[in-house]
Design an enzyme around this catalytic site. Structure first.
Site, PDB file in Angstrom:
ATOM      1  N   GLU A 169       4.741   2.411   9.866  1.00  0.00           N
ATOM      2  CA  GLU A 169       4.414   1.462   8.799  1.00  0.00           C
ATOM      3  C   GLU A 169       5.448   0.341   8.715  1.00  0.00           C
ATOM      4  OE1 GLU A 169       1.915   1.001   6.795  1.00  0.00           O
ATOM      5  OE2 GLU A 169       0.730   2.834   6.915  1.00  0.00           O
TER       6      GLU A 169
ATOM      7  N   GLU B 218      -5.981  -5.815  -4.860  1.00  0.00           N
ATOM      8  CA  GLU B 218      -6.555  -5.982  -3.520  1.00  0.00           C
ATOM      9  C   GLU B 218      -7.834  -6.812  -3.541  1.00  0.00           C
ATOM     10  OE1 GLU B 218      -7.757  -3.171   0.225  1.00  0.00           O
ATOM     11  OE2 GLU B 218      -6.044  -2.531  -0.958  1.00  0.00           O
TER      12      GLU B 218
ATOM     13  N   HIS C  78      -0.392  10.098   9.738  1.00  0.00           N
ATOM     14  CA  HIS C  78      -0.905   8.778   9.364  1.00  0.00           C
ATOM     15  C   HIS C  78      -0.223   7.654  10.144  1.00  0.00           C
ATOM     16  CE1 HIS C  78      -2.464   5.510   6.917  1.00  0.00           C
ATOM     17  NE2 HIS C  78      -1.221   5.095   6.742  1.00  0.00           N
TER      18      HIS C  78
END
Length: 356
Positions: A185, A235, A262
């Site tokens: 990330e 968002e 992830h």
């Protein structure tokens, strides 16, 4: 101490990052809250490592702490677990003046945040993330969620914490694999943010380098995410940029049934979405190879047999980012120049295979 301020329309809070911060967690929490009951939500992995220390420090500040421990893993993000926790809080006479603290990784942050946002229509909430992935990503921004079957994060809220406290020393008990996962990330964020941040990524050649630069990597990643969230909390626009690598990544993460973490799925998704846009002539030549090299340097995967299968395309079509027949894909033209490109959902396979 490093810090990042998150200033939103209805709430402001600060993210603090410092080695050894847990030793002062009681006084830090007391700076935000008066003495009250606290539901400390943690899991069977993190609880034995850090709960006793956190509870001791909070108790010194006259907080009454109830530790609620759930099984480690994604399966705890469920209606059943959330309901059980709410029942325990009710039995312990929690009121609107009490609070929740999440102690753990992203699963604990999502679950505890969802619980805090819904118990008595919302009570105070603080994040203490202990994994790199949670520290740089999920603990900041206010997204909370539980899963419904295989549909990840399908039920949730936007609910901002009162504070986020990050102690990079918790990474000492995190395996190399999951340090690398969180770094996936960070690489995503650096590519979105700037050439300057990417230049820092170019200096990271090992897991030890990640650990050694954890504070700076976290501060810069959180700083970028905070900037985006402050522009677009719910968002409705540019926050979608944070989905870079996630459209492909989420699809293969689901198909892997737990075999891919992830951040590993994101590294694969980011590599291949950039390959698609590079082949379409919409991204700098050679950028995919540069990104792939940075992932490989710390052992992150960049390929999967799950890509481009019939099941993969089915997951893509059912992705929650697929709206009104349009799939919005995030990529970077070059480092620091992100873009969103919408394609008809019916043309996903052709676009990914570089067909006009």
């Amino acid at each position: 101490m490093a810090k990042v301020d998150v200033n939103l329309t209805d709430k402001n809070y600060t993210v603090l990052i410092e080695n050894g911060l847990l030793a002062r967690i009681g006084e830090l929490v007391a700076a935000h809250w008066q003495p009250r009951q606290i539901a400390l939500i943690t899991d069977t992995n993190v609880g034995p490592l850090y709960s006793a220390k956190v509870i001791s420090k909070l108790s010194e500040q006259n907080f009454q702490v109830h530790e609620y421990v759930v099984p480690a893993g994604e399966s705890s993000k469920s209606w059943e677990v959330a309901s059980e926790l709410a029942s325990k809080m009710a039995a312990d006479h929690f009121t609107r003046t009490d609070a929740v603290i999440a102690l753990g990784g992203g699963v604990m942050g999502d679950l505890a945040g969802f619980l805090a946002s819904t118990y008595m229509r919302g009570i105070d909430f603080i994040q203490i993330p202990t994994s790199l992935l949670a520290q740089v990503d999920s603990s900041v921004g206010g997204k909370t969620a539980i899963d419904l079957g295989e549909a990840k994060n399908i039920i949730g809220t936007f609910y901002q914490p009162d504070a986020v406290f990050i102690d990079p020393e918790t990474l000492d008990t995190l395996s190399d694999r999951y340090v690398a996962e969180g770094y996936g990330e960070i690489v995503k964020t650096a590519a979105l943010d700037s050439v300057d941040f990417w230049n820092l990524i170019e200096t990271i050649d090992s897991i030890a380098d990640i650990r050694g630069h954890a504070t700076e990597l976290s501060q810069r990643s959180i700083g970028y995410k905070a900037k985006i969230v402050m522009e677009d909390e719910k968002e409705a626009g540019n926050r979608a940029l944070l989905n870079f690598g996630h459209t492909m990544g989420h699809a293969i993460e689901l198909l892997a049934h737990g075999d891919l973490a992830h951040g590993e799925a994101v590294s694969i998704g980011m590599t291949h979405i950039m390959q698609v846009f590079e082949e379409h002539g919409m991204a700098d030549a050679g950028i995919t190879a540069t990104i792939k090299e940075r992932f490989a340097a710390v052992g992150l995967p960049t390929d999967s047999d799950l890509l481009f299968t019939d099941a993969f395309y089915e997951k893509i079509l059912n992705d929650k980012k697929n709206r009104n027949g349009t799939l919005n894909l995030v990529y970077v033209k070059t480092f620091g120049e992100p873009a969103i490109y919408g394609i008809p959902s019916t043309s996903v396979k052709d676009f990914f295979n570089n067909k006009d």
